[in-house]
Design an enzyme around this catalytic site. Structure first.
Site, PDB file in Angstrom:
ATOM      1  CB  VAL A 107     -16.818   7.807  43.109  1.00  0.00           C
ATOM      2  CG1 VAL A 107     -16.936   8.276  44.546  1.00  0.00           C
ATOM      3  CG2 VAL A 107     -17.676   6.574  42.852  1.00  0.00           C
ATOM      4  CE  LYS A 144     -22.768   3.577  40.938  1.00  0.00           C
ATOM      5  NZ  LYS A 144     -22.717   4.875  41.620  1.00  0.00           N
ATOM      6  CE  LYS A 182     -28.166   3.850  38.237  1.00  0.00           C
ATOM      7  NZ  LYS A 182     -26.836   4.134  38.795  1.00  0.00           N
ATOM      8  CG  ASP A 232     -26.651   6.961  36.123  1.00  0.00           C
ATOM      9  OD1 ASP A 232     -26.602   8.174  35.811  1.00  0.00           O
ATOM     10  OD2 ASP A 232     -26.597   6.567  37.304  1.00  0.00           O
ATOM     11  CD  GLU A 255     -23.973   3.109  36.742  1.00  0.00           C
ATOM     12  OE1 GLU A 255     -23.963   4.210  37.336  1.00  0.00           O
ATOM     13  OE2 GLU A 255     -24.027   3.004  35.507  1.00  0.00           O
ATOM     14  CB  ALA A 266     -28.376   3.348  43.211  1.00  0.00           C
ATOM     15  N   GLY A 267     -25.140   4.521  44.081  1.00  0.00           N
ATOM     16  CA  GLY A 267     -24.320   4.879  45.239  1.00  0.00           C
ATOM     17  C   GLY A 267     -23.362   3.763  45.599  1.00  0.00           C
ATOM     18  N   PRO A 290      -9.560   9.608  33.344  1.00  0.00           N
ATOM     19  CG  PRO A 290      -8.765  10.367  31.286  1.00  0.00           C
ATOM     20  CD  PRO A 290      -9.269   9.165  31.982  1.00  0.00           C
TER      21      PRO A 290
END
Length: 241
Positions: free
Chosen positions: A13, A15, A37, A50, A108, A110-111, A199
């Site tokens: 999405v 993230k 992470k 990530d 952040e 995961a999912g 964006p």
């Protein structure tokens, strides 16, 4: 907010790109930033994950990663296949340590919020609770996002956690009717403010262009200059009378 937890309503999405935009904006404001992470999945031992992608886009951030699982599975599932799990208290302890050395720590997940990290059912929500940290929800723009985003925010509030707001992780270049209606409906159904829209394709920008643009995608609460009212006026459809 010395620690901000970043979760998504699902995988893919936006993230990581949103995390990078928040980091870049904070760096532009003169703040020191660390990105943690919690668990990286689907990436090999020598591949950039990530956190490295956030650093590539945002600039001079401290990066940290608690666990890495090469298979693209939920962290608890991947850990059952022969690797050590990561537990919510470990996430909280590492983030708290980073917060003693940085102005802002971005954690952040995961999912989604309730993706399990260990056999006991520990989740990112549990780590946020230990940290008493606000949680930023990254949502998709289109059809189906209202239900997923409302469920995520309800779960946060049910746990006594603060939903800092919602950021749309990938705003289409040519938004459809559902995308544009969701600009109005997301704050209504969640009761949480819309704090930005990144964006589509932002992660493919050259890093200098990304860093220059990032503050324009995020609201002042995230230290940006994004104007929600102006964005709504330009993108959202008029309500029927």
């Amino acid at each position: 907010m010395p620690v901000l937890v970043v979760t998504g309503t699902n995988t893919e999405v936006g993230k990581t790109v949103v995390t990078a935009a928040v980091a870049a904006t904070a760096l532009a404001g003169g703040r020191s930033v660390a990105v943690l992470k919690a668990a990286q999945t689907g990436v090999g031992p020598d591949e950039p994950g990530d956190a490295a992608e956030v650093a590539r886009l945002a600039g001079a951030v401290t990066t940290d990663e608690l666990a890495r699982y090469p298979e693209p599975l939920a962290p608890a599932t991947a850990a059952r296949r022969g690797r050590a799990p990561v537990h919510p208290h470990e996430i909280a302890e590492r983030a708290a340590k980073l917060a003693t050395e940085h102005d802002l720590v971005l954690v952040e997940g995961a999912g989604g919020l309730l993706v399990r990290f260990d056999a006991a059912g520990g989740t990112l929500a549990d780590a946020a609770g230990l940290l008493r940290a606000p949680v930023l929800v990254v949502a998709s723009a289109g059809l189906g996002t209202l239900n997923a985003t409302e469920l995520t925010v309800r779960e946060l509030r049910g746990r006594g956690l603060d939903p800092a707001g919602v950021v749309i992780g990938s705003w289409p270049e040519r938004p459809g009717l559902a995308d544009r209606c969701n600009l109005l409906d997301l704050p209504d159904v969640t009761g949480a403010p819309l704090l930005g829209a990144v964006p589509e394709g932002a992660g493919r920008l050259d890093p200098p262009a990304f860093r220059a643009a990032a503050p324009h995608w995020l609201a002042p609460r995230l230290e940006g200059v994004w104007d929600a009212e102006a964005f709504h006026t330009r993108e959202a459809p008029a309500r029927a009378r």
